[in-house]
Motif scaffolding. Sequence first.
Motif, mmCIF file in Angstrom:
data_model
loop_
_atom_site.group_PDB
_atom_site.id
_atom_site.type_symbol
_atom_site.label_atom_id
_atom_site.label_comp_id
_atom_site.label_asym_id
_atom_site.label_seq_id
_atom_site.Cartn_x
_atom_site.Cartn_y
_atom_site.Cartn_z
ATOM 1 N N TYR A 1 4.892 60.422 45.062
ATOM 2 C CA TYR A 1 4.308 61.764 45.118
ATOM 3 C C TYR A 1 2.802 61.724 45.383
ATOM 4 C CZ TYR A 1 8.800 63.151 43.230
ATOM 5 O OH TYR A 1 10.146 63.343 43.049
ATOM 6 N N LEU A 2 2.318 60.561 45.812
ATOM 7 C CA LEU A 2 0.902 60.405 46.143
ATOM 8 C C LEU A 2 0.775 59.931 47.585
ATOM 9 C CD1 LEU A 2 -0.312 58.475 42.954
ATOM 10 C CD2 LEU A 2 -0.514 60.931 43.388
ATOM 11 N N LEU A 3 -0.184 60.487 48.307
ATOM 12 C CA LEU A 3 -0.462 60.026 49.659
ATOM 13 C C LEU A 3 -1.060 58.627 49.633
ATOM 14 C CD1 LEU A 3 -2.084 63.244 51.138
ATOM 15 C CD2 LEU A 3 0.031 62.204 51.978
ATOM 16 N N GLY A 4 -0.733 57.837 50.636
ATOM 17 C CA GLY A 4 -1.412 56.568 50.835
ATOM 18 C C GLY A 4 -2.754 56.786 51.509
ATOM 19 N N LEU B 1 -8.289 56.104 38.830
ATOM 20 C CA LEU B 1 -8.265 56.952 37.635
ATOM 21 C C LEU B 1 -7.265 56.465 36.587
ATOM 22 C CD1 LEU B 1 -8.539 60.494 39.281
ATOM 23 C CD2 LEU B 1 -10.358 59.080 38.288
ATOM 24 N N LYS B 2 -6.440 55.474 36.959
ATOM 25 C CA LYS B 2 -5.511 54.834 36.015
ATOM 26 C C LYS B 2 -4.518 55.830 35.402
ATOM 27 C CE LYS B 2 -7.808 51.024 36.650
ATOM 28 N NZ LYS B 2 -7.261 49.983 37.567
ATOM 29 N N ARG B 3 -4.117 56.816 36.201
ATOM 30 C CA ARG B 3 -3.140 57.790 35.722
ATOM 31 C C ARG B 3 -1.723 57.250 35.913
ATOM 32 N NH1 ARG B 3 -6.425 62.383 37.077
ATOM 33 N NH2 ARG B 3 -8.057 62.320 35.484
ATOM 34 N N GLU B 4 -0.838 57.691 35.047
ATOM 35 C CA GLU B 4 0.574 57.395 35.236
ATOM 36 C C GLU B 4 1.139 58.420 36.225
ATOM 37 O OE1 GLU B 4 2.819 57.129 31.694
ATOM 38 O OE2 GLU B 4 1.525 55.608 30.775
ATOM 39 N N ALA B 5 1.577 57.942 37.352
ATOM 40 C CA ALA B 5 2.101 58.834 38.390
ATOM 41 C C ALA B 5 3.074 58.064 39.258
ATOM 42 C CB ALA B 5 0.961 59.403 39.242
ATOM 43 N N ASP C 1 -5.515 56.749 44.685
ATOM 44 C CA ASP C 1 -6.566 56.441 43.710
ATOM 45 C C ASP C 1 -6.337 57.131 42.367
ATOM 46 O OD1 ASP C 1 -7.838 54.604 45.236
ATOM 47 O OD2 ASP C 1 -9.524 55.873 45.821
ATOM 48 N N GLU C 2 -5.382 58.067 42.312
ATOM 49 C CA GLU C 2 -4.962 58.602 41.008
ATOM 50 C C GLU C 2 -4.510 57.459 40.107
ATOM 51 O OE1 GLU C 2 -4.088 61.902 39.456
ATOM 52 O OE2 GLU C 2 -5.781 62.490 40.699
#
Length: 200
Positions: free
Chosen positions: A153-156, A145-149, A140-141
Amino acid sequence: MHPDQARWNHRYAQQGLKSFGRTASEWLIQHKDLLMQQTKGPALDLACGNGRNAFYLAQLGFVVDAVDISDVAIQWVQKQAISQQLAVRAIHANLEESELPRPAYELIIGFNYLQRTIFPRLISSLAPNGLLIYQTRYLDEIRILKREANPAYLLGYNELLDHCQGLRVLHYQESIQQVGPSQRQKALASIVARNSTFSD
Protein backbone atom coordinates in the motif's frame (compact mmCIF):
# COMPACT_ATOMS: atom_id res chain seq x y z
CA MET A 1 -20.34 -5.59 1.84
CA HIS A 2 -16.79 -5.17 0.55
CA PRO A 3 -14.18 -5.42 3.37
CA ASP A 4 -12.80 -1.94 2.54
CA GLN A 5 -16.30 -0.47 2.74
CA ALA A 6 -16.87 -2.09 6.13
CA ARG A 7 -13.46 -0.91 7.40
CA TRP A 8 -13.96 2.71 6.37
CA ASN A 9 -17.57 2.80 7.52
CA HIS A 10 -16.44 1.59 10.94
CA ARG A 11 -13.61 4.12 11.08
CA TYR A 12 -15.83 7.04 10.08
CA ALA A 13 -18.56 5.96 12.48
CA GLN A 14 -16.06 5.78 15.35
CA GLN A 15 -14.06 8.94 14.65
CA GLY A 16 -16.63 11.08 12.84
CA LEU A 17 -16.11 12.71 9.46
CA LYS A 18 -15.23 16.06 11.05
CA SER A 19 -12.17 14.56 12.71
CA PHE A 20 -10.47 14.17 9.32
CA GLY A 21 -10.21 17.94 8.91
CA ARG A 22 -12.03 20.57 6.89
CA THR A 23 -9.09 22.22 5.13
CA ALA A 24 -8.10 20.95 1.69
CA SER A 25 -4.84 19.09 1.26
CA GLU A 26 -1.80 21.36 1.24
CA TRP A 27 -0.54 19.96 -2.10
CA LEU A 28 -3.83 21.04 -3.67
CA ILE A 29 -3.79 24.51 -2.11
CA GLN A 30 -0.18 25.04 -3.20
CA HIS A 31 -1.34 24.76 -6.80
CA LYS A 32 -4.30 27.13 -6.56
CA ASP A 33 -2.91 29.43 -9.26
CA LEU A 34 -2.71 26.47 -11.65
CA LEU A 35 -6.23 25.41 -10.72
CA MET A 36 -7.56 28.91 -11.32
CA GLN A 37 -6.10 28.84 -14.84
CA GLN A 38 -7.61 25.43 -15.62
CA THR A 39 -10.84 25.15 -17.62
CA LYS A 40 -13.70 24.97 -15.11
CA GLY A 41 -15.36 21.76 -16.20
CA PRO A 42 -15.92 18.34 -14.64
CA ALA A 43 -13.49 17.25 -11.93
CA LEU A 44 -13.07 13.91 -10.15
CA ASP A 45 -12.06 13.37 -6.52
CA LEU A 46 -10.98 9.76 -5.94
CA ALA A 47 -11.69 8.23 -2.52
CA CYS A 48 -13.04 11.58 -1.40
CA GLY A 49 -13.51 10.77 2.30
CA ASN A 50 -15.25 13.70 4.01
CA GLY A 51 -15.17 15.76 0.81
CA ARG A 52 -12.80 18.50 1.94
CA ASN A 53 -10.89 18.50 -1.36
CA ALA A 54 -14.04 18.20 -3.46
CA PHE A 55 -15.58 21.19 -1.66
CA TYR A 56 -12.42 23.22 -2.25
CA LEU A 57 -12.55 22.49 -5.99
CA ALA A 58 -16.24 23.36 -6.16
CA GLN A 59 -15.51 26.70 -4.49
CA LEU A 60 -13.00 27.36 -7.28
CA GLY A 61 -15.67 26.72 -9.92
CA PHE A 62 -15.31 23.04 -10.81
CA VAL A 63 -18.24 20.62 -11.04
CA VAL A 64 -17.00 17.71 -8.94
CA ASP A 65 -17.74 13.98 -8.91
CA ALA A 66 -16.74 12.86 -5.40
CA VAL A 67 -16.37 9.07 -5.28
CA ASP A 68 -15.85 6.84 -2.24
CA ILE A 69 -16.38 3.21 -1.26
CA SER A 70 -17.84 4.26 2.09
CA ASP A 71 -21.56 4.98 1.97
CA VAL A 72 -21.18 6.71 5.36
CA ALA A 73 -18.75 9.18 3.78
CA ILE A 74 -20.91 9.65 0.69
CA GLN A 75 -24.01 10.45 2.74
CA TRP A 76 -21.98 13.04 4.67
CA VAL A 77 -20.57 14.61 1.49
CA GLN A 78 -24.01 14.79 -0.11
CA LYS A 79 -25.53 16.56 2.91
CA GLN A 80 -22.63 19.01 3.16
CA ALA A 81 -22.73 19.80 -0.57
CA ILE A 82 -26.46 20.54 -0.39
CA SER A 83 -26.15 22.69 2.73
CA GLN A 84 -23.26 24.67 1.23
CA GLN A 85 -24.85 24.81 -2.24
CA LEU A 86 -21.76 23.40 -3.89
CA ALA A 87 -21.59 21.64 -7.26
CA VAL A 88 -20.48 18.30 -5.84
CA ARG A 89 -22.08 15.00 -6.88
CA ALA A 90 -21.45 12.33 -4.23
CA ILE A 91 -21.08 8.86 -5.76
CA HIS A 92 -20.89 5.59 -3.84
CA ALA A 93 -18.66 3.22 -5.83
CA ASN A 94 -15.85 0.72 -5.51
CA LEU A 95 -13.18 2.05 -7.86
CA GLU A 96 -11.59 -1.38 -8.16
CA GLU A 97 -14.71 -2.60 -9.95
CA SER A 98 -16.54 0.46 -11.30
CA GLU A 99 -15.94 2.55 -14.39
CA LEU A 100 -15.16 6.20 -13.83
CA PRO A 101 -18.34 8.31 -13.82
CA ARG A 102 -17.49 10.40 -16.90
CA PRO A 103 -15.39 9.87 -20.03
CA ALA A 104 -13.46 13.14 -19.70
CA TYR A 105 -12.37 15.34 -16.80
CA GLU A 106 -10.60 18.69 -16.78
CA LEU A 107 -9.13 17.72 -13.40
CA ILE A 108 -8.61 14.47 -11.49
CA ILE A 109 -7.31 14.42 -7.93
CA GLY A 110 -6.38 11.58 -5.59
CA PHE A 111 -5.09 11.86 -2.03
CA ASN A 112 -4.12 9.14 0.44
CA TYR A 113 -5.35 6.45 -1.92
CA LEU A 114 -3.41 3.87 -3.90
CA GLN A 115 -4.88 1.56 -6.50
CA ARG A 116 -2.19 0.87 -9.04
CA THR A 117 -4.52 -0.57 -11.67
CA ILE A 118 -6.56 2.63 -11.90
CA PHE A 119 -3.84 4.84 -13.38
CA PRO A 120 -4.40 3.86 -17.05
CA ARG A 121 -8.10 4.65 -16.59
CA LEU A 122 -7.29 8.00 -14.99
CA ILE A 123 -4.99 9.02 -17.80
CA SER A 124 -7.46 7.97 -20.50
CA SER A 125 -10.21 9.91 -18.67
CA LEU A 126 -8.31 13.20 -18.68
CA ALA A 127 -9.61 15.73 -21.18
CA PRO A 128 -7.06 17.31 -23.52
CA ASN A 129 -5.00 19.66 -21.36
CA GLY A 130 -6.54 18.07 -18.25
CA LEU A 131 -4.66 17.99 -14.95
CA LEU A 132 -3.88 15.10 -12.61
CA ILE A 133 -2.98 16.04 -9.04
CA TYR A 134 -2.08 13.05 -6.88
CA GLN A 135 -0.46 12.42 -3.52
CA THR A 136 -0.06 9.33 -1.38
CA ARG A 137 2.45 7.59 0.88
CA TYR A 138 5.67 5.95 -0.30
CA LEU A 139 8.31 3.57 1.09
CA ASP A 140 10.01 6.03 3.45
CA GLU A 141 7.02 5.51 5.75
CA ILE A 142 8.81 2.26 6.64
CA ARG A 143 12.44 3.00 5.89
CA ILE A 144 12.75 6.47 7.44
CA LEU A 145 9.74 6.95 9.70
CA LYS A 146 9.88 3.31 10.89
CA ARG A 147 6.11 2.88 10.67
CA GLU A 148 4.44 -0.49 10.52
CA ALA A 149 2.81 -0.59 7.10
CA ASN A 150 2.13 -3.05 4.31
CA PRO A 151 4.57 -2.21 1.48
CA ALA A 152 1.84 -3.18 -1.00
CA TYR A 153 0.00 0.00 0.00
CA LEU A 154 3.05 2.24 -0.37
CA LEU A 155 4.51 3.63 -3.59
CA GLY A 156 8.07 2.71 -4.46
CA TYR A 157 10.67 5.35 -5.24
CA ASN A 158 9.74 7.17 -8.48
CA GLU A 159 6.83 4.74 -8.97
CA LEU A 160 4.31 7.56 -9.28
CA LEU A 161 6.31 8.93 -12.19
CA ASP A 162 6.13 5.53 -13.88
CA HIS A 163 2.34 5.46 -13.49
CA CYS A 164 2.06 8.90 -15.10
CA GLN A 165 4.02 8.12 -18.24
CA GLY A 166 2.42 9.84 -21.20
CA LEU A 167 1.59 12.94 -19.15
CA ARG A 168 3.73 16.07 -18.93
CA VAL A 169 4.99 16.33 -15.36
CA LEU A 170 4.76 19.88 -14.00
CA HIS A 171 5.73 19.22 -10.37
CA TYR A 172 6.98 16.13 -8.56
CA GLN A 173 8.42 15.43 -5.15
CA GLU A 174 9.02 12.67 -2.64
CA SER A 175 9.45 14.08 0.85
CA ILE A 176 8.66 13.69 4.51
CA GLN A 177 6.12 16.32 5.50
CA GLN A 178 4.11 17.39 8.52
CA VAL A 179 0.48 17.37 7.48
CA GLY A 180 -3.00 17.88 8.84
CA PRO A 181 -4.21 19.37 12.11
CA SER A 182 -1.97 17.01 14.10
CA GLN A 183 1.12 17.87 12.00
CA ARG A 184 1.91 14.16 11.86
CA GLN A 185 4.89 13.25 9.71
CA LYS A 186 4.16 11.37 6.50
CA ALA A 187 6.33 10.25 3.62
CA LEU A 188 4.45 11.54 0.58
CA ALA A 189 4.96 11.20 -3.15
CA SER A 190 3.24 14.08 -4.93
CA ILE A 191 2.68 14.90 -8.58
CA VAL A 192 1.01 17.44 -10.82
CA ALA A 193 0.86 16.33 -14.46
CA ARG A 194 -0.95 17.47 -17.58
CA ASN A 195 -2.47 15.61 -20.49
CA SER A 196 -0.70 17.50 -23.25
CA THR A 197 -2.71 15.76 -25.97
CA PHE A 198 -4.83 18.39 -27.71
CA SER A 199 -7.85 17.75 -29.86
CA ASP A 200 -7.93 19.33 -33.33
